[in-house]
Motif scaffolding. Sequence first.
Motif, PDB file in Angstrom:
ATOM      1  N   ASN A 273       0.806  -1.230   0.000  1.00  0.00           N
ATOM      2  CA  ASN A 273       0.000   0.000   0.000  1.00  0.00           C
ATOM      3  C   ASN A 273       0.840   1.282   0.000  1.00  0.00           C
ATOM      4  OD1 ASN A 273      -2.586  -1.270  -0.002  1.00  0.00           O
ATOM      5  ND2 ASN A 273      -2.277  -1.773   2.179  1.00  0.00           N
ATOM      6  N   ASN A 274       2.022   1.214  -0.543  1.00  0.00           N
ATOM      7  CA  ASN A 274       2.845   2.412  -0.704  1.00  0.00           C
ATOM      8  C   ASN A 274       2.785   2.804  -2.178  1.00  0.00           C
ATOM      9  OD1 ASN A 274       4.759   4.434  -0.656  1.00  0.00           O
ATOM     10  ND2 ASN A 274       6.178   3.299   0.668  1.00  0.00           N
ATOM     11  N   HIS A 275       1.630   3.392  -2.588  1.00  0.00           N
ATOM     12  CA  HIS A 275       1.352   3.619  -4.014  1.00  0.00           C
ATOM     13  C   HIS A 275       2.224   4.718  -4.617  1.00  0.00           C
ATOM     14  CE1 HIS A 275      -1.907   0.800  -3.680  1.00  0.00           C
ATOM     15  NE2 HIS A 275      -2.427   1.486  -2.658  1.00  0.00           N
ATOM     16  N   GLU A 276       2.649   5.673  -3.809  1.00  0.00           N
ATOM     17  CA  GLU A 276       3.533   6.728  -4.328  1.00  0.00           C
ATOM     18  C   GLU A 276       4.861   6.113  -4.792  1.00  0.00           C
ATOM     19  OE1 GLU A 276       3.119   9.758  -4.967  1.00  0.00           O
ATOM     20  OE2 GLU A 276       1.322  10.411  -3.873  1.00  0.00           O
ATOM     21  N   LYS A 277       5.447   5.257  -3.945  1.00  0.00           N
ATOM     22  CA  LYS A 277       6.705   4.598  -4.325  1.00  0.00           C
ATOM     23  C   LYS A 277       6.494   3.646  -5.492  1.00  0.00           C
ATOM     24  CE  LYS A 277       9.735   4.780  -0.330  1.00  0.00           C
ATOM     25  NZ  LYS A 277      10.607   4.006   0.578  1.00  0.00           N
ATOM     26  N   SER A 278       5.304   3.040  -5.521  1.00  0.00           N
ATOM     27  CA  SER A 278       4.988   2.140  -6.629  1.00  0.00           C
ATOM     28  C   SER A 278       5.004   2.899  -7.952  1.00  0.00           C
ATOM     29  CB  SER A 278       3.626   1.490  -6.398  1.00  0.00           C
ATOM     30  OG  SER A 278       3.318   0.608  -7.464  1.00  0.00           O
ATOM     31  N   VAL A 279       4.382   4.087  -7.976  1.00  0.00           N
ATOM     32  CA  VAL A 279       4.361   4.923  -9.181  1.00  0.00           C
ATOM     33  C   VAL A 279       5.784   5.307  -9.583  1.00  0.00           C
ATOM     34  CG1 VAL A 279       3.735   7.202 -10.070  1.00  0.00           C
ATOM     35  CG2 VAL A 279       2.029   5.816  -8.906  1.00  0.00           C
ATOM     36  N   GLN A 280       6.603   5.663  -8.604  1.00  0.00           N
ATOM     37  CA  GLN A 280       7.982   6.066  -8.905  1.00  0.00           C
ATOM     38  C   GLN A 280       8.750   4.920  -9.581  1.00  0.00           C
ATOM     39  OE1 GLN A 280       9.801   7.387  -5.248  1.00  0.00           O
ATOM     40  NE2 GLN A 280       8.275   8.980  -4.902  1.00  0.00           N
ATOM     41  N   ALA A 281       8.575   3.719  -9.055  1.00  0.00           N
ATOM     42  CA  ALA A 281       9.272   2.572  -9.636  1.00  0.00           C
ATOM     43  C   ALA A 281       8.785   2.285 -11.055  1.00  0.00           C
ATOM     44  CB  ALA A 281       9.088   1.339  -8.756  1.00  0.00           C
ATOM     45  N   TYR A 282       7.452   2.295 -11.241  1.00  0.00           N
ATOM     46  CA  TYR A 282       6.894   2.028 -12.572  1.00  0.00           C
ATOM     47  C   TYR A 282       7.320   3.094 -13.579  1.00  0.00           C
ATOM     48  CZ  TYR A 282       3.846  -1.746 -10.910  1.00  0.00           C
ATOM     49  OH  TYR A 282       3.364  -2.926 -10.405  1.00  0.00           O
TER      50      TYR A 282
ATOM     51  N   LYS B 181      -6.405   9.794  -8.432  1.00  0.00           N
ATOM     52  CA  LYS B 181      -6.061  10.774  -9.463  1.00  0.00           C
ATOM     53  C   LYS B 181      -6.623  10.283 -10.799  1.00  0.00           C
ATOM     54  CE  LYS B 181      -1.831  12.306  -7.126  1.00  0.00           C
ATOM     55  NZ  LYS B 181      -0.376  12.488  -7.230  1.00  0.00           N
ATOM     56  N   PRO B 182      -7.914  10.540 -11.033  1.00  0.00           N
ATOM     57  CA  PRO B 182      -8.588   9.982 -12.212  1.00  0.00           C
ATOM     58  C   PRO B 182      -8.034  10.479 -13.541  1.00  0.00           C
ATOM     59  CG  PRO B 182      -9.983  11.566 -11.084  1.00  0.00           C
ATOM     60  CD  PRO B 182      -8.822  11.330 -10.180  1.00  0.00           C
ATOM     61  N   SER B 183      -7.609  11.754 -13.595  1.00  0.00           N
ATOM     62  CA  SER B 183      -7.118  12.277 -14.883  1.00  0.00           C
ATOM     63  C   SER B 183      -5.840  11.562 -15.307  1.00  0.00           C
ATOM     64  CB  SER B 183      -6.871  13.791 -14.777  1.00  0.00           C
ATOM     65  OG  SER B 183      -5.949  14.070 -13.730  1.00  0.00           O
ATOM     66  N   GLU B 184      -4.902  11.357 -14.337  1.00  0.00           N
ATOM     67  CA  GLU B 184      -3.667  10.632 -14.654  1.00  0.00           C
ATOM     68  C   GLU B 184      -3.981   9.169 -15.009  1.00  0.00           C
ATOM     69  OE1 GLU B 184      -4.021  12.655 -12.202  1.00  0.00           O
ATOM     70  OE2 GLU B 184      -2.260  13.943 -11.934  1.00  0.00           O
ATOM     71  N   ALA B 185      -4.940   8.569 -14.279  1.00  0.00           N
ATOM     72  CA  ALA B 185      -5.325   7.182 -14.554  1.00  0.00           C
ATOM     73  C   ALA B 185      -5.872   7.049 -15.975  1.00  0.00           C
ATOM     74  CB  ALA B 185      -6.351   6.710 -13.540  1.00  0.00           C
ATOM     75  N   LEU B 186      -6.714   8.014 -16.388  1.00  0.00           N
ATOM     76  CA  LEU B 186      -7.296   7.994 -17.730  1.00  0.00           C
ATOM     77  C   LEU B 186      -6.213   8.108 -18.801  1.00  0.00           C
ATOM     78  CD1 LEU B 186      -9.803   7.963 -19.539  1.00  0.00           C
ATOM     79  CD2 LEU B 186      -9.946  10.452 -19.254  1.00  0.00           C
TER      80      LEU B 186
END
Length: 594
Positions: free
Chosen positions: A359-368, A400-405
């Motif tokens: 559940n550390n989604h910020e770090k997950s985004v950084q890695a991806y 963050k729906p806009s980034e997800a879209l």
Amino acid sequence: MKHILFILVFLPIVFFSQTSYLDSLSDATYNHPSSDDSLQMHNYVSLFRAHIANKTLDSLLPVSNQAIVFAKKKNNPKYLASAYNLLGVYYKAKKDFNKAIEVFNLANEFSEKIKTPERIQCVVYYNLSTSHTIIGNLDSAYNYAKKSYQAAINTGDVKYQSLTLSLIATYYIKIGSFPSALDYLNKSLKLAIEEQDTARIIAVNLNIGKVLSDNDKHKEMIALYDKLLEDYDSTTLASQKDLINLNVGAAYAELEMYDKSLEYTYKVLNSNNNIRRGLANGNIGEIYLLLLKSGVPPSEIPLIQKVNLELDEQKNEELILEVISDHFTKSFEDFEEINAENYKIFPLKHMGEFYNYTNNHEKSVQAYKKAWDITEEKKMLNEQKKLTEELYEQYKHLGKPSEALLWQEKFVEISDSLNSNENQQEIGKQFAQFRFTNIRLKDSLEQNKKDEIQQIKAKQQIQNIKNEELKKYYLYAGLALTSLLLVVLFRRINVTKKQKHLIELQKTEMERKQVELSKSHLEIRDSINYSRKIQKAIFPSPKYVNSIFPENFILFQPKDVVSGDFYWCHEVGNKKIIALADCTGHGVPGAFMT
């Protein structure tokens, strides 16, 4: 899991070497250089290859440096290209790929000055292509592979034609263009079959297994690899065993057969190849993470069962998460060590999955996103498709729906490009061609085996006849040699007798002269000793000297038995006289003068 299956099968240079061969080749190269420049350059290359076969990698640098000195002295572009190519291979063996590329570029400058087609040109281009592939410069790798293929066509080198076709296929696999990849792999396979190049046939099949896996045909891929294990012995497959275990393990993971997957993948952790070891670490960590995500109780995961710790489920999960993190970190370090940029996307994706689970989604985004940057730079379309899905999910979690879209749109765009009907139809055609080629390969191998048996029998009969003739020749030659040796021995005995008689005469003469010399020496010695008595008699006596000089001492040390020096004293009235004389010369000559 399937994204980590692929490793380009670079065929190592295989040579058969023994220590005695290596020593004799070293002696010929360094201590007895050939007057033929071409042969001397060939010796440097052969010695370099022998050290590779003997795994004495520390000896590669001095050999390549000596080759460069020789090539510079001759100022020959072909020799210079070959020598710098050896140095590049040394850095490649040491996993310093950036330095290897720098040196291969020097080799390339000289190879392009060669006016006639030469094999070294396709070798240098090939080495540049493989080095760029490892560090992820796919466009450069593709361009050099094409140049190597054209050079191999110009020189008629079928082996390098097959090798470079596989390299070109690698580029298309990386960017997700599977029909083109299969087209080149089929061409490579046909050439390998024509040349009966077992190593190349295995290598191409391994790469085709990658394409099967990327198209979700995991069972077919496992069947293909099982067939390789059935058709070829362990010695033939030795250099590819890690790759087969790794790919089969990954395929079983895709089929959710995790025990089988771990069984195969753990075998690769001891590999001395950074890429294969890095992928194995990533695979193992991902399997454990998949098991946790699927809801399997931590105590039932193979790792916990193996160590047999009696902990509560929370502690078990913490232990497994620590092991997972450690495997992902080791995976990244393995790729970092050799600067394999395009392979770094895999541990980065694993870390993204790990942070998502915790559940550390910020770090997950950084890695991806770090992984995305690499795939975008390297144009790895197939990997980009997977990353768009993951980033879409992470931005949903972050609200963050806009980034997800945005990432969802990218996913659709890339998927449409990869999954067009025309593309899928072409893949089907290529797989059909591949199956036909493999059937032809099997028939060809069986026929070749029959032909080889017949040829062996015919050769054996011819050899038996030749052996009988050789026995006769050896017998006649042996008799002639024995006769010659007896004649030589007889003559040698006569010469030895004469020499012995002469030596005895010389010895007798020397003994006679020695006796005469001893007599002369004794007479001279007696004369000199008598002279000493005479000389001593003419010196003032110690009593007389003491009467004139009560307090005195005399230091008289002749160089020989007699001396050129003398002393004298006398008293006249109240005057005391003392004389010390030194005649010119020393020892016996001085005494005569005195």
